[in-house]
Design a protein around this motif. Structure first.
Motif, PDB file in Angstrom:
ATOM      1  N   ALA A  34       0.836  -1.206   0.000  1.00 34.34           N
ATOM      2  CA  ALA A  34       0.000   0.000   0.000  1.00 34.34           C
ATOM      3  C   ALA A  34       0.869   1.255   0.000  1.00 34.34           C
ATOM      4  O   ALA A  34       0.551   2.242  -0.686  1.00 34.34           O
ATOM      5  CB  ALA A  34      -0.926  -0.015   1.211  1.00 34.34           C
ATOM      6  N   PHE A  35       1.944   1.230   0.751  1.00 30.32           N
ATOM      7  CA  PHE A  35       2.865   2.373   0.740  1.00 30.32           C
ATOM      8  C   PHE A  35       3.418   2.588  -0.674  1.00 30.32           C
ATOM      9  O   PHE A  35       3.546   3.720  -1.141  1.00 30.32           O
ATOM     10  CB  PHE A  35       4.025   2.147   1.717  1.00 30.32           C
ATOM     11  N   ILE A  69      -9.833   2.113   5.356  1.00 30.80           N
ATOM     12  CA  ILE A  69     -10.593   1.863   4.122  1.00 30.80           C
ATOM     13  C   ILE A  69     -11.447   3.079   3.773  1.00 30.80           C
ATOM     14  O   ILE A  69     -11.501   3.512   2.605  1.00 30.80           O
ATOM     15  CB  ILE A  69     -11.479   0.605   4.285  1.00 30.80           C
ATOM     16  N   THR A  70     -12.104   3.653   4.779  1.00 30.31           N
ATOM     17  CA  THR A  70     -12.934   4.839   4.548  1.00 30.31           C
ATOM     18  C   THR A  70     -12.115   5.984   3.966  1.00 30.31           C
ATOM     19  O   THR A  70     -12.532   6.664   3.013  1.00 30.31           O
ATOM     20  CB  THR A  70     -13.594   5.288   5.866  1.00 30.31           C
ATOM     21  N   GLY A 119      -9.468   8.472  -3.132  1.00 30.60           N
ATOM     22  CA  GLY A 119      -9.436   7.862  -4.462  1.00 30.60           C
ATOM     23  C   GLY A 119      -8.341   6.846  -4.658  1.00 30.60           C
ATOM     24  O   GLY A 119      -8.015   6.479  -5.793  1.00 30.60           O
ATOM     25  N   ALA A 120      -7.775   6.332  -3.578  1.00 30.87           N
ATOM     26  CA  ALA A 120      -6.704   5.336  -3.658  1.00 30.87           C
ATOM     27  C   ALA A 120      -7.342   3.939  -3.675  1.00 30.87           C
ATOM     28  O   ALA A 120      -7.335   3.211  -2.673  1.00 30.87           O
ATOM     29  CB  ALA A 120      -5.751   5.492  -2.480  1.00 30.87           C
ATOM     30  N   LYS A 135      -7.209   0.738  -1.126  1.00 28.75           N
ATOM     31  CA  LYS A 135      -8.474   0.310  -0.519  1.00 28.75           C
ATOM     32  C   LYS A 135      -8.674  -1.197  -0.688  1.00 28.75           C
ATOM     33  O   LYS A 135      -9.085  -1.893   0.253  1.00 28.75           O
ATOM     34  CB  LYS A 135      -9.637   1.067  -1.146  1.00 28.75           C
ATOM     35  N   ALA A 136      -8.373  -1.715  -1.874  1.00 27.16           N
ATOM     36  CA  ALA A 136      -8.557  -3.151  -2.135  1.00 27.16           C
ATOM     37  C   ALA A 136      -7.651  -3.994  -1.234  1.00 27.16           C
ATOM     38  O   ALA A 136      -8.074  -5.047  -0.716  1.00 27.16           O
ATOM     39  CB  ALA A 136      -8.276  -3.456  -3.604  1.00 27.16           C
TER      40      ALA A 136
END
Length: 270
Positions: A63-64, A121-122, A128-129, A133-134
């Motif tokens: 994610a980073f 997640i919120t 818009g990432a 989020k997934a």
């Protein structure tokens, strides 16, 4: 890196780093819980979740990368406090009860993780990432399943009985087991011998009332069915030569009263 948060992005990155540290702490703590667990099914559950936790760590590091940021973990005081609490509690708990402590700690951890991922997640969605989020949603889905499995096991063993026999069980546990066996056997023997001198019909009624096997021809009492527990009457007490388990005889007057009552009921029926 973050002395002060001035943008939502700064706060999100900091929280993402906290989540990374959280999962690393949890992975280490799962090994402690697995070692303390007594039931093989619980050890297996924890081992399987450790594999999932390693994947969750990799997802957070990825994610980073999707955000174009350097991977940076930030100390998570919550998981460190949880680990300290459970190790302290385990030190004070008999090994036969360790599974209850392990399940409690695991369930508390899962609820904390869920809250962390729900916030991330919120906010990932808000900025818009979607790739981030997934990854976070994948982690949360695994935590939801783990939480349900832990809850189901905790509920089941709470009803079946938390304690498990382990080598080196404390003296208190052994004494309780010995007392239970001796009280049942002592009560049966005492009542059987006292009633043997009464009339056949009255004696049988008194025995049935006391919950003791009825004596057959030859004087031997019928063995209770497998799994049957003989409950001693209220006026039976327990002592032993060394402080444990011997059933005292019933008071003669009380026993005679029972026999008379039983005979009176039988005569009334006829």
């Amino acid at each position: 890196m973050f002395d002060r948060f001035t943008t939502p992005e700064d706060l999100f990155s900091y929280k993402l780093g906290l989540a990374l540290s959280m999962e690393r702490d949890i992975l280490a703590n799962l090994a402690v819980l697995q070692e303390a667990a007594q039931r093989e099914e619980l050890k297996t559950l924890l081992a399987e979740h450790a594999v999932e936790t390693q994947q969750q760590i990799e997802n957070l590091e990825a994610a980073f990368g999707l955000l174009g940021e350097e991977v940076q973990a930030h100390e998570c005081l919550v998981t460190k406090a949880m680990a300290k609490e459970v190790t302290g509690t385990l030190r004070k708990t008999d090994a036969s009860l360790a599974d209850a402590v392990v399940l409690s700690a695991a369930l508390e951890t899962e609820h904390h993780e869920a809250a962390v991922y729900e916030f991330l997640i919120t906010n990932a969605d808000a900025r818009g990432a979607q790739g981030v989020k997934a990854l976070l949603e994948a982690n949360l889905a695994q935590e939801d399943v783990a939480r349900e499995r832990i809850t189901t096991m905790a509920r089941r063993i709470a009803h079946e009985g938390v304690a498990v026999p382990v080598e080196g069980t404390s003296g208190g546990v052994k004494a309780a087991v010995a007392a239970g066996v001796a009280v049942a056997a002592g009560a049966a023997a005492v009542i059987g011998s006292r009633v043997a001198g009464s009339s056949e019909s009255g004696g049988h009624a008194a025995e049935a009332e006391a919950g003791v096997p009825i004596a057959h021809a030859g004087g031997a009492a019928a063995a209770p069915a497998s799994g049957t527990v003989v409950t001693p009457p209220a006026d039976t007490t327990v002592t032993t030569d060394d402080g444990l388990v011997v059933a005292e005889e019933l008071n003669d007057d009380a026993l005679q009263e029972r026999i008379v009552e039983s005979e009176a009921r039988e005569n009334a029926e006829h």
